[in-house]
Scaffold this active site. Structure first.
Site, PDB file in Angstrom:
ATOM      1  N   LYS A  13       0.813  -1.225   0.000  1.00  0.00           N
ATOM      2  CA  LYS A  13       0.000   0.000   0.000  1.00  0.00           C
ATOM      3  C   LYS A  13       0.843   1.271   0.000  1.00  0.00           C
ATOM      4  CE  LYS A  13      -2.403  -0.824   3.539  1.00  0.00           C
ATOM      5  NZ  LYS A  13      -2.549  -0.370   4.743  1.00  0.00           N
ATOM      6  N   ARG A  88      -9.392   1.543   9.885  1.00  0.00           N
ATOM      7  CA  ARG A  88      -8.983   0.136  10.044  1.00  0.00           C
ATOM      8  C   ARG A  88     -10.157  -0.746  10.426  1.00  0.00           C
ATOM      9  NH1 ARG A  88      -3.397  -0.914  10.344  1.00  0.00           N
ATOM     10  NH2 ARG A  88      -2.125   0.940  10.638  1.00  0.00           N
ATOM     11  N   ARG A 123      12.079 -11.038   3.934  1.00  0.00           N
ATOM     12  CA  ARG A 123      12.793  -9.756   4.004  1.00  0.00           C
ATOM     13  C   ARG A 123      13.926  -9.811   5.026  1.00  0.00           C
ATOM     14  NH1 ARG A 123       8.350  -4.919   3.790  1.00  0.00           N
ATOM     15  NH2 ARG A 123       7.992  -5.543   5.936  1.00  0.00           N
ATOM     16  N   ARG A 167      -0.616 -10.615  12.305  1.00  0.00           N
ATOM     17  CA  ARG A 167      -1.020  -9.352  11.651  1.00  0.00           C
ATOM     18  C   ARG A 167      -2.098  -9.614  10.593  1.00  0.00           C
ATOM     19  NH1 ARG A 167       4.332  -6.928   9.433  1.00  0.00           N
ATOM     20  NH2 ARG A 167       3.081  -5.109   8.873  1.00  0.00           N
TER      21      ARG A 167
END
Length: 210
Positions: A13, A88, A123, A167
């Site tokens: 995003k 959210r 990552r 998450r």
């Protein structure tokens, strides 16, 4: 144009917000950044948020909404804005409506959970200079060693598979219902996230023009 960007953590995003920001010349407003700015400037609502954060608590909706309202009243938002990270939850979306803010479009970037797990848990970040790598897409020349400064590359806590799963679970429970909310309002545009960032960006621009 007044926009909201939706998408799971790791859906890209932030990058797409920058693309839209350049394309439409409107500010991209990240909730996290606004809260940090309000804290830094010591505004009344910033101090309210700080009191919760100092106790390790989540900043409640009414305080976040107050901070957003304060930010959207600034001159650079006159021609529109992109909200990234807010709302959210459905109650936050209802509060946004109650503020009289008319959203034009909601763009949802869809990426499968497995793909997000792969993106985030692969990552690696240099603990010294902050350079970013990926075990699959952009590995460092020597495993665990930064190409730029020779520092150690590490998996951030946020990117640990268990954290990513948590998450995603929070996103599906709390944020995903916003898709229905905005679809009913006739404002939702779904963009399928692509392997290449530029391909996703092209689809986002197309959605804006639709």
């Amino acid at each position: 144009m007044k926009l909201i960007l939706l998408g799971a953590p790791g859906a890209g995003k932030g990058t797409q917000a920058e693309v839209i920001c350049d394309y439409l010349n409107i500010p991209a407003i990240s909730t996290g950044n606004i809260i940090r700015e309000a804290l830094k400037n010591g505004t009344e609502v910033g101090l309210k948020a700080k009191s919760y954060m100092d106790e390790g608590k989540l900043v409640p909706d009414e305080v976040v909404i107050e901070i957003i309202k304060e930010r959207l009243a600034k001159d650079d938002c006159k021609n529109g804005f992109i909200l990234d990270g807010f709302p959210r939850t459905v109650p936050q979306a209802e509060a946004l409506d109650a503020m009289g803010i008319e959203i034009d479009k909601v763009i949802d970037i869809e990426v499968a959970d497995e793909k997000i797990m792969q993106r985030l848990s692969g990552r690696r970040v240099c603990s010294d200079c902050g350079a970013s790598y990926h075990t699959m897409y952009k590995p460092s020349k020597a495993e665990g060693v930064c190409d730029k400064c020779g520092g150690k590359t590490v998996l951030r806590k946020d990117d640990h598979p268990d954290t990513v799963k948590e998450r995603l679970s929070v996103y599906h429970t709390q944020t995903e219902p916003l898709k229905d909310y905005y679809e009913k309002a006739g404002k939702l545009q779904i963009v399928e996230g692509q392997e290449e960032v530029k391909d996703t960006s092209a689809l986002v621009i197309k959605a804006l023009e639709a």
